[in-house]
Design a protein around this motif. Structure first.
Motif, PDB file in Angstrom:
ATOM      1  N   ASP A  35       0.637  -1.102  -0.058  1.00 22.16           N
ATOM      2  CA  ASP A  35       0.019   0.024   0.106  1.00 22.16           C
ATOM      3  C   ASP A  35       0.688   1.429   0.006  1.00 22.16           C
ATOM      4  OD1 ASP A  35      -2.482  -1.413   0.015  1.00 22.16           O
ATOM      5  OD2 ASP A  35      -2.473  -1.764   2.228  1.00 22.16           O
ATOM      6  N   GLU A  36       1.854   1.360   0.906  1.00 19.99           N
ATOM      7  CA  GLU A  36       2.808   2.418   0.786  1.00 19.99           C
ATOM      8  C   GLU A  36       3.618   2.503  -0.417  1.00 19.99           C
ATOM      9  OE1 GLU A  36       6.585   4.466   3.272  1.00 19.99           O
ATOM     10  OE2 GLU A  36       5.768   2.466   3.661  1.00 19.99           O
ATOM     11  N   ALA A  37       3.875   1.439  -1.059  1.00 21.91           N
ATOM     12  CA  ALA A  37       4.609   1.449  -2.463  1.00 21.91           C
ATOM     13  C   ALA A  37       3.675   2.294  -3.576  1.00 21.91           C
ATOM     14  CB  ALA A  37       4.897  -0.033  -2.884  1.00 21.91           C
ATOM     15  N   GLN A  38       2.408   1.913  -3.628  1.00 25.10           N
ATOM     16  CA  GLN A  38       1.532   2.691  -4.256  1.00 25.10           C
ATOM     17  C   GLN A  38       1.384   4.127  -4.343  1.00 25.10           C
ATOM     18  OE1 GLN A  38       0.458   1.645  -7.487  1.00 25.10           O
ATOM     19  NE2 GLN A  38       0.079   3.769  -7.703  1.00 25.10           N
ATOM     20  N   ALA A  39       1.486   4.417  -2.690  1.00 27.73           N
ATOM     21  CA  ALA A  39       1.115   5.850  -2.370  1.00 27.73           C
ATOM     22  C   ALA A  39       2.455   6.603  -2.582  1.00 27.73           C
ATOM     23  CB  ALA A  39       1.087   5.872  -0.684  1.00 27.73           C
ATOM     24  N   LEU A  40       3.583   6.080  -2.492  1.00 30.64           N
ATOM     25  CA  LEU A  40       4.944   6.778  -2.638  1.00 30.64           C
ATOM     26  C   LEU A  40       4.989   7.100  -4.370  1.00 30.64           C
ATOM     27  CD1 LEU A  40       7.171   4.795  -0.333  1.00 30.64           C
ATOM     28  CD2 LEU A  40       6.532   7.176  -0.142  1.00 30.64           C
ATOM     29  N   ARG A  41       4.453   6.055  -5.017  1.00 30.41           N
ATOM     30  CA  ARG A  41       4.566   6.255  -6.542  1.00 30.41           C
ATOM     31  C   ARG A  41       3.400   7.363  -7.002  1.00 30.41           C
ATOM     32  NH1 ARG A  41       3.584   0.121  -7.692  1.00 30.41           N
ATOM     33  NH2 ARG A  41       5.558  -0.551  -6.714  1.00 30.41           N
TER      34      ARG A  41
END
Length: 128
Positions: A64-70
């Motif tokens: 979830d964090e990976a997508q938010a950072l992108r």
């Protein structure tokens, strides 16, 4: 951050070693033989505004964090040559703040350590 400051920060983590299983152009940072980061020159000799080579940093990440950072940072993309759900690539072009890159490195390290057997985890935690 550039490749030198990123390398220095990665090496401050306890029990870290560097290997090059993908060739001399890619440094793989491991803790207890488990990969938590890679650092390599960007694709096709990519350079910044001053003509310096741009380096790419792969880091493990919560999905979830990976997508938010992108979504927040254009220079954070799905992990290059990695599981794109669990890894991000940070393009070190100066657009992602140093504190954010350090936080991402810390999270990657912590995710990998958290999945180790308790004995190994405790040995690493002694050095924190």
């Amino acid at each position: 951050m550039n490749q030198h400051t990123v390398h220095e920060y990665l090496m401050k983590k306890p029990l870290v070693m560097i290997t090059q299983p993908f060739g001399q152009d890619v440094d793989v940072y491991k803790v207890n033989h488990k990969m938590f980061a890679t650092l390599a020159e960007g694709k096709e000799g990519q350079t910044d505004d001053e003509g310096n080579l741009v380096w790419w940093l792969n880091l493990k990440c919560d999905p979830d964090e990976a997508q938010a950072l992108r979504d927040i940072f254009p220079s954070v993309i799905p992990g290059y040559h990695m599981n794109k759900r669990l890894w991000n690539t940070v393009i070190l072009d100066g657009t992602v703040p140093q504190g954010e890159i350090e936080r991402m490195i810390d999270n990657s390290f912590d995710l990998v350590v958290a999945n180790m057997p308790e004995k190994d985890r405790k040995a690493i935690e002694l050095h924190l």
